[in-house]
Design a protein around this motif. Sequence first.
Motif, PDB file in Angstrom:
ATOM      1  N   ILE A 163      93.819  66.505  39.842  1.00  0.00           N
ATOM      2  CA  ILE A 163      93.190  66.241  38.544  1.00  0.00           C
ATOM      3  C   ILE A 163      94.262  65.678  37.635  1.00  0.00           C
ATOM      4  O   ILE A 163      95.250  66.356  37.391  1.00  0.00           O
ATOM      5  CB  ILE A 163      92.583  67.522  37.946  1.00  0.00           C
ATOM      6  CG1 ILE A 163      91.472  68.020  38.863  1.00  0.00           C
ATOM      7  CG2 ILE A 163      92.061  67.256  36.541  1.00  0.00           C
ATOM      8  CD1 ILE A 163      90.866  69.329  38.437  1.00  0.00           C
ATOM      9  N   PRO A 164      94.154  64.463  37.151  1.00  0.00           N
ATOM     10  CA  PRO A 164      93.074  63.536  37.462  1.00  0.00           C
ATOM     11  C   PRO A 164      93.256  62.937  38.848  1.00  0.00           C
ATOM     12  O   PRO A 164      94.372  62.823  39.340  1.00  0.00           O
ATOM     13  CB  PRO A 164      93.218  62.459  36.398  1.00  0.00           C
ATOM     14  CG  PRO A 164      94.667  62.433  36.085  1.00  0.00           C
ATOM     15  CD  PRO A 164      95.131  63.859  36.232  1.00  0.00           C
ATOM     16  N   ALA A 165      92.143  62.575  39.479  1.00  0.00           N
ATOM     17  CA  ALA A 165      92.183  61.932  40.783  1.00  0.00           C
ATOM     18  C   ALA A 165      92.759  60.528  40.628  1.00  0.00           C
ATOM     19  O   ALA A 165      92.483  59.841  39.653  1.00  0.00           O
ATOM     20  CB  ALA A 165      90.781  61.861  41.381  1.00  0.00           C
ATOM     21  N   VAL A 166      93.574  60.126  41.582  1.00  0.00           N
ATOM     22  CA  VAL A 166      94.129  58.777  41.590  1.00  0.00           C
ATOM     23  C   VAL A 166      93.940  58.196  42.988  1.00  0.00           C
ATOM     24  O   VAL A 166      93.776  58.930  43.955  1.00  0.00           O
ATOM     25  CB  VAL A 166      95.625  58.756  41.195  1.00  0.00           C
ATOM     26  CG1 VAL A 166      95.816  59.173  39.754  1.00  0.00           C
ATOM     27  CG2 VAL A 166      96.462  59.614  42.118  1.00  0.00           C
ATOM     28  N   GLY A 167      93.951  56.882  43.083  1.00  0.00           N
ATOM     29  CA  GLY A 167      93.801  56.207  44.355  1.00  0.00           C
ATOM     30  C   GLY A 167      94.473  54.853  44.297  1.00  0.00           C
ATOM     31  O   GLY A 167      95.108  54.499  43.302  1.00  0.00           O
ATOM     32  N   THR A 168      94.323  54.088  45.356  1.00  0.00           N
ATOM     33  CA  THR A 168      94.901  52.753  45.419  1.00  0.00           C
ATOM     34  C   THR A 168      93.861  51.746  44.953  1.00  0.00           C
ATOM     35  O   THR A 168      92.795  51.618  45.556  1.00  0.00           O
ATOM     36  CB  THR A 168      95.371  52.427  46.846  1.00  0.00           C
ATOM     37  OG1 THR A 168      96.331  53.411  47.238  1.00  0.00           O
ATOM     38  CG2 THR A 168      95.995  51.047  46.918  1.00  0.00           C
ATOM     39  N   ALA A 169      94.180  51.033  43.874  1.00  0.00           N
ATOM     40  CA  ALA A 169      93.269  50.029  43.312  1.00  0.00           C
ATOM     41  C   ALA A 169      93.520  48.682  43.977  1.00  0.00           C
ATOM     42  O   ALA A 169      94.670  48.290  44.176  1.00  0.00           O
ATOM     43  CB  ALA A 169      93.471  49.913  41.810  1.00  0.00           C
ATOM     44  N   THR A 227      96.568  54.866  41.060  1.00  0.00           N
ATOM     45  CA  THR A 227      95.888  54.320  39.888  1.00  0.00           C
ATOM     46  C   THR A 227      94.896  55.315  39.309  1.00  0.00           C
ATOM     47  O   THR A 227      94.056  55.864  40.011  1.00  0.00           O
ATOM     48  CB  THR A 227      95.165  53.010  40.248  1.00  0.00           C
ATOM     49  OG1 THR A 227      96.134  52.084  40.726  1.00  0.00           O
ATOM     50  CG2 THR A 227      94.442  52.429  39.056  1.00  0.00           C
ATOM     51  N   TYR A 228      94.995  55.488  37.992  1.00  0.00           N
ATOM     52  CA  TYR A 228      94.055  56.323  37.246  1.00  0.00           C
ATOM     53  C   TYR A 228      93.011  55.458  36.527  1.00  0.00           C
ATOM     54  O   TYR A 228      91.839  55.778  36.490  1.00  0.00           O
ATOM     55  CB  TYR A 228      94.807  57.192  36.234  1.00  0.00           C
ATOM     56  CG  TYR A 228      93.905  57.856  35.226  1.00  0.00           C
ATOM     57  CD1 TYR A 228      93.094  58.924  35.609  1.00  0.00           C
ATOM     58  CD2 TYR A 228      93.844  57.420  33.918  1.00  0.00           C
ATOM     59  CE1 TYR A 228      92.242  59.531  34.698  1.00  0.00           C
ATOM     60  CE2 TYR A 228      93.003  58.023  33.007  1.00  0.00           C
ATOM     61  CZ  TYR A 228      92.204  59.075  33.390  1.00  0.00           C
ATOM     62  OH  TYR A 228      91.359  59.670  32.497  1.00  0.00           O
ATOM     63  N   LEU A 239      87.543  48.526  33.627  1.00  0.00           N
ATOM     64  CA  LEU A 239      86.963  48.159  34.924  1.00  0.00           C
ATOM     65  C   LEU A 239      86.811  49.370  35.825  1.00  0.00           C
ATOM     66  O   LEU A 239      85.899  49.434  36.637  1.00  0.00           O
ATOM     67  CB  LEU A 239      87.849  47.116  35.623  1.00  0.00           C
ATOM     68  CG  LEU A 239      88.069  45.810  34.896  1.00  0.00           C
ATOM     69  CD1 LEU A 239      88.925  44.874  35.746  1.00  0.00           C
ATOM     70  CD2 LEU A 239      86.766  45.147  34.525  1.00  0.00           C
ATOM     71  N   TYR A 240      87.733  50.328  35.694  1.00  0.00           N
ATOM     72  CA  TYR A 240      87.690  51.552  36.499  1.00  0.00           C
ATOM     73  C   TYR A 240      88.426  52.654  35.767  1.00  0.00           C
ATOM     74  O   TYR A 240      89.481  52.418  35.187  1.00  0.00           O
ATOM     75  CB  TYR A 240      88.368  51.324  37.868  1.00  0.00           C
ATOM     76  CG  TYR A 240      88.594  52.614  38.618  1.00  0.00           C
ATOM     77  CD1 TYR A 240      87.566  53.199  39.332  1.00  0.00           C
ATOM     78  CD2 TYR A 240      89.821  53.265  38.577  1.00  0.00           C
ATOM     79  CE1 TYR A 240      87.758  54.402  39.994  1.00  0.00           C
ATOM     80  CE2 TYR A 240      90.019  54.459  39.241  1.00  0.00           C
ATOM     81  CZ  TYR A 240      88.996  55.022  39.952  1.00  0.00           C
ATOM     82  OH  TYR A 240      89.180  56.215  40.593  1.00  0.00           O
ATOM     83  N   VAL A 241      87.879  53.854  35.799  1.00  0.00           N
ATOM     84  CA  VAL A 241      88.587  55.039  35.307  1.00  0.00           C
ATOM     85  C   VAL A 241      88.188  56.203  36.215  1.00  0.00           C
ATOM     86  O   VAL A 241      87.025  56.357  36.582  1.00  0.00           O
ATOM     87  CB  VAL A 241      88.285  55.345  33.814  1.00  0.00           C
ATOM     88  CG1 VAL A 241      86.843  55.718  33.602  1.00  0.00           C
ATOM     89  CG2 VAL A 241      89.215  56.412  33.288  1.00  0.00           C
ATOM     90  N   SER A 242      89.178  56.987  36.609  1.00  0.00           N
ATOM     91  CA  SER A 242      88.948  58.134  37.465  1.00  0.00           C
ATOM     92  C   SER A 242      88.180  59.210  36.706  1.00  0.00           C
ATOM     93  O   SER A 242      88.331  59.355  35.495  1.00  0.00           O
ATOM     94  CB  SER A 242      90.294  58.703  37.925  1.00  0.00           C
ATOM     95  OG  SER A 242      90.108  59.867  38.670  1.00  0.00           O
ATOM     96  N   HIS A 243      87.397  59.958  37.420  1.00  0.00           N
ATOM     97  CA  HIS A 243      86.638  61.050  36.787  1.00  0.00           C
ATOM     98  C   HIS A 243      87.093  62.374  37.305  1.00  0.00           C
ATOM     99  O   HIS A 243      87.509  62.553  38.361  1.00  0.00           O
ATOM    100  CB  HIS A 243      85.139  60.892  37.053  1.00  0.00           C
ATOM    101  CG  HIS A 243      84.588  59.661  36.423  1.00  0.00           C
ATOM    102  ND1 HIS A 243      84.464  59.508  35.066  1.00  0.00           N
ATOM    103  CD2 HIS A 243      84.168  58.504  36.951  1.00  0.00           C
ATOM    104  CE1 HIS A 243      83.964  58.310  34.802  1.00  0.00           C
ATOM    105  NE2 HIS A 243      83.785  57.693  35.929  1.00  0.00           N
TER     106      HIS A 243
END
Length: 160
Positions: free
Chosen positions: A66-72, A128-129, A156-160
């Motif tokens: 938290i917060p979740a992040v990933g590869t954009a 990326t968050y 364009l993108y935001v983690s939830h």
Amino acid sequence: MTAARVLTGIAVAAALVTIAPAAAQASAGSPAAASAAPKSWGPAYAPGKAAKASGTISVTGLSGTIPAVGTAHVTGKVYDRTKGSSCGWAVFRVTYRKADGNLPFIHKAYRTCNATKPKSFSFTYPNTYEVELKVCSEATSKPSLNCLYAGTWKVLYVSH
């Protein structure tokens, strides 16, 4: 009194039956288990429609943190629509998580000064968050402070 206990027991059992599937569904859709499918964005325009940009974004490998992040993964094209001395800019603000938990950001900028041929771009960024976009039109070799800090960014993108 016995009838009240029976009714209470039935109500509790019904609540558990209702909650259990919802909880299972929520855990299946948790950030650690899911990745965002590619999503189209744009067209987004500079003021006066002097430039535009559009493309796709996807985020994979979401963490369970938290917060979740990933590869954009971002791809797209930027268009200069001025037919003059200005250039079209697609500027991205990527907020990422550092090992210490801080959430700084970087800018990724793509420019074209050719009104007849758009510039294609693609980038990948880990941890990326959030990814935001701003489209500008100006005759500069890098995005100006006005481009970077005036006006609003399109999320364009935001983690939830």
